[in-house]
Design an enzyme around this catalytic site. Structure first.
Site, mmCIF file in Angstrom:
data_model
loop_
_atom_site.group_PDB
_atom_site.id
_atom_site.type_symbol
_atom_site.label_atom_id
_atom_site.label_comp_id
_atom_site.label_asym_id
_atom_site.label_seq_id
_atom_site.Cartn_x
_atom_site.Cartn_y
_atom_site.Cartn_z
ATOM 1 N N LYS A 1 2.411 -5.884 9.242
ATOM 2 C CA LYS A 1 3.119 -5.164 8.176
ATOM 3 C C LYS A 1 4.572 -5.644 8.120
ATOM 4 C CE LYS A 1 3.922 -0.375 6.610
ATOM 5 N NZ LYS A 1 3.698 1.051 6.944
ATOM 6 N N SER B 1 1.635 3.848 3.357
ATOM 7 C CA SER B 1 2.401 2.687 2.947
ATOM 8 C C SER B 1 1.837 1.350 3.430
ATOM 9 C CB SER B 1 3.834 2.827 3.437
ATOM 10 O OG SER B 1 3.869 2.823 4.850
ATOM 11 N N SER C 1 0.588 6.621 7.069
ATOM 12 C CA SER C 1 0.666 5.286 6.458
ATOM 13 C C SER C 1 -0.303 4.256 7.006
ATOM 14 C CB SER C 1 2.091 4.741 6.580
ATOM 15 O OG SER C 1 2.901 5.324 5.606
#
Lengths: 483, 94
Positions: free
Chosen positions: A76, A151, A175
């Site tokens: 990420k 996210s 997330s």
């Protein structure tokens, strides 16, 4: 043989061990999938094929200490990788290449994993749909008109679409788990303190954890084992031995006592999600677990507490993005303070501004007691709910998300509606407990549904064990989207 | 109204974010709705509760006060938008 990009890490490790394939074969398979699919998905934000080949060629010799030798992994975009773009999908970090690695990155490299590139995310992890990324939204591989969740939407989408073997995400309020649920993959948020946060660009420091996004539970256990452990660079990392998760999760689950919280079966819970849950609970009972309805009385306050605590911490953490040391700097400013303000005006997107302002408000003189302090006190009640529950239950089962993936643009006009999509995941962050989402069904429109298993602090083993046994009894995790 | 335009303006200044007039009215409405929602926290009696700012039972973490190698200045400075020698360069402050 199935194409290599569609396999799990543990399947690839078995093939590497018998010498049938090489790391370069795996990378080529993954790169082909990326070429075919990522233009449609937009799951990757920083990715350089040449560097991937350099890393594979530079791999140290295989030995028994390298648990992930030759396995490619995506990261990420809020986790620091030395000399690689790390931008939190935000304009304000445009061009930023950290001079150091996050601890999890060093651990992956020591274990022989091959770093592939960075995945898309909501700007600074502020969102539940990956729509706030400065690079544009990622699309859900099951329906390109829908969001992948967020996210860590890029991580979940690329794993679901077999553009990746697995990925690392971060979870501050769901997330990892929510996008995993919406994309039909496995996502684990470890206990707060289990995995070092050193080098994770902070959103809310008392809530953030790094964790795996994988195609099955065994891979989640494998990756968790590699990234866990004490780190002197993170004062909140806890010095507890790391169990051998991959072997422990294969034990049976007979007579485990599981709580089903009444407060999670609320108005607004999608009917198909509810039906899948009921069926999953039946299946888990058939496995030998005892499921019982129970209460987490303060559940309805979790969203309110979260959006005060998380934004307050974010407003403080994001003060460092001021145009002085790295990233973007406005050239229009007349004075030093003006440079701060203009840099932050052009560098942050709408949601980041909204959260910084909300958090600053909650912390500001005159409002601190009424908002921030009160939220921290109610957080105590939420934490106690779980402490009481785990005196009686080994784990808790809930839906991961109240609905399947929603349409792109559906919730962007109303931040509060977007916040409510985290309703089932944020309590785990407030209480610091681990949680895993596993696929448990599909809607009539062929959208994945996820089941969340929550456990007591540092008992990842039990929730992964339940998840593994459930997975062995179902085929949901084997379904793949056609893109 | 839980929050007014003037308050948002004031808070944005504390947070060092310049807002356009459009952003200001947009955010005021949205923040008002969010604060209205979080008002449900007022229904709880919190007088006897300790705040939880952190879930772990933490004590101070100490380490030996030893000099360790740190990153070279050239590495640390390489992301600077403006620099001079090993210093971050900004506009005149005083």
């Amino acid at each position: 043989m199935r194409e290599l990009n569609t396999l799990t890490a543990h399947e690839l490790i078995a093939l590497l061990n018998i010498g049938d394939i090489s790391p370069i074969d795996i990378c080529k398979g993954v790169l082909d999938a990326i070429k075919n699919k990522d233009a449609k998905l937009n799951a990757l934000v920083h990715f350089d094929e040449n560097k991937v080949f350099e890393r594979v060629n530079a791999l140290a010799k295989k030995d028994g200490t390298k648990a992930l030798w030759g396995i490619p992994i995506f990261i990420k975009d809020n986790i620091c990788v030395r000399d690689e773009l790390t931008t939190c999908s935000s304009k304000i970090l445009d061009g930023f290449c950290p001079p150091y690695n996050a601890t999890v990155i060093d651990k992956l490299s020591q274990n022989g994993a091959v770093l592939m590139g960075k995945t898309n995310m909501d700007e600074f992890a502020f969102g539940s749909s990956t729509e706030t990324s400065c690079y544009g939204t990622t699309r859900n591989p099951w329906d390109l008109e829908r969001i992948p969740g967020g996210s860590s939407g890029g991580a979940a989408a690329c794993v679901a679409a077999d553009e990746a073997i697995f990925a690392l995400g971060s979870d501050t309020g769901g997330s990892i788990r929510q996008p995993a649920s919406l994309c039909g993959v496995v996502g684990l948020k470890p206990t707060y303190g289990r995995v070092s946060r050193y080098g994770l660009i902070a959103f809310a420091s008392s809530l953030d954890q790094i964790g795996p996004v994988t195609k099955d539970v065994e891979d989640a256990a494998l990756l968790l084992k590699v990234i866990s452990g004490h780190d002197s660079m993170d004062s909140t990392s806890v010095n507890k031995p790391v169990p051998d998760y991959p072997s422990l999760i294969k034990r049976d689950v007979k007579a485990l006592k599981i709580g089903i919280p009444r407060q999670y079966f609320i108005e607004g819970l999608d009917a198909e999600v509810k039906d899948s849950m009921r069926e999953a609970i039946k299946r888990i009972e058939d496995m030998g677990c005892v499921c019982e309805d129970m209460d987490l009385p303060h559940t309805e306050f979790a969203v309110s507490v979260y959006y005060l605590v998380a934004t307050a911490e974010a407003s403080s953490n994001l003060a460092r993005f001021d145009g002085v040391q790295y990233g973007l700097r406005s050239k229009q400013a007349k004075s030093f303070i003006d440079m701060y303000k203009k840099t932050r005006q052009i560098g942050f997107g709408d949601e980041a501004k909204r959260r910084i302002i909300l958090g600053t408000f909650a912390l500001s003189s005159g409002y601190y007691d009424a908002y921030y302090l009160r939220a921290l006190k109610v957080r105590t009640l939420i934490k106690r709910d779980f402490e009481d529950a785990f005196k009686e239950f080994d784990a808790i089962i809930t839906p991961t998300s109240p609905t399947p993936a929603f349409r792109i643009g559906e919730k962007t006009q109303d931040p509060l509606t977007m916040y409510l999509s985290d309703i089932f995941t944020i309590s785990a962050n407030l209480a610091g407990i681990p949680g895993v989402s596993v696929p448990c069904g599909f809607t009539r429109d062929n959208l994945p549904i996820g089941l969340q298993i929550l456990g007591s602090p540092f008992d990842e083993e039990t929730i992964l064990r339940i998840a593994y046994n459930y997975e062995q009894n179902t085929d949901w995790h084997k379904k793949r989207p056609k893109i | 109204m839980a929050i007014t335009k003037d308050t948002v303006k004031y808070v944005a200044n504390l947070a060092r974010i310049e807002l356009t007039e459009k952003e200001l009215s947009h955010f005021t409405g949205q923040l008002d709705r969010i604060l209205d929602y979080v008002h449900k926290l007022k229904t709880l009696d919190v007088a006897r509760l300790e705040p939880t700012s952190h879930v772990l039972e933490m004590k101070n973490i100490y380490r030996e006060d030893k000099v360790k190698q740190s990153l070279p200045p050239s590495e640390v400075m390489k992301n600077a938008p403006a620099k001079e020698k090993d210093l971050f360069k900004v506009q005149k402050i005083v």
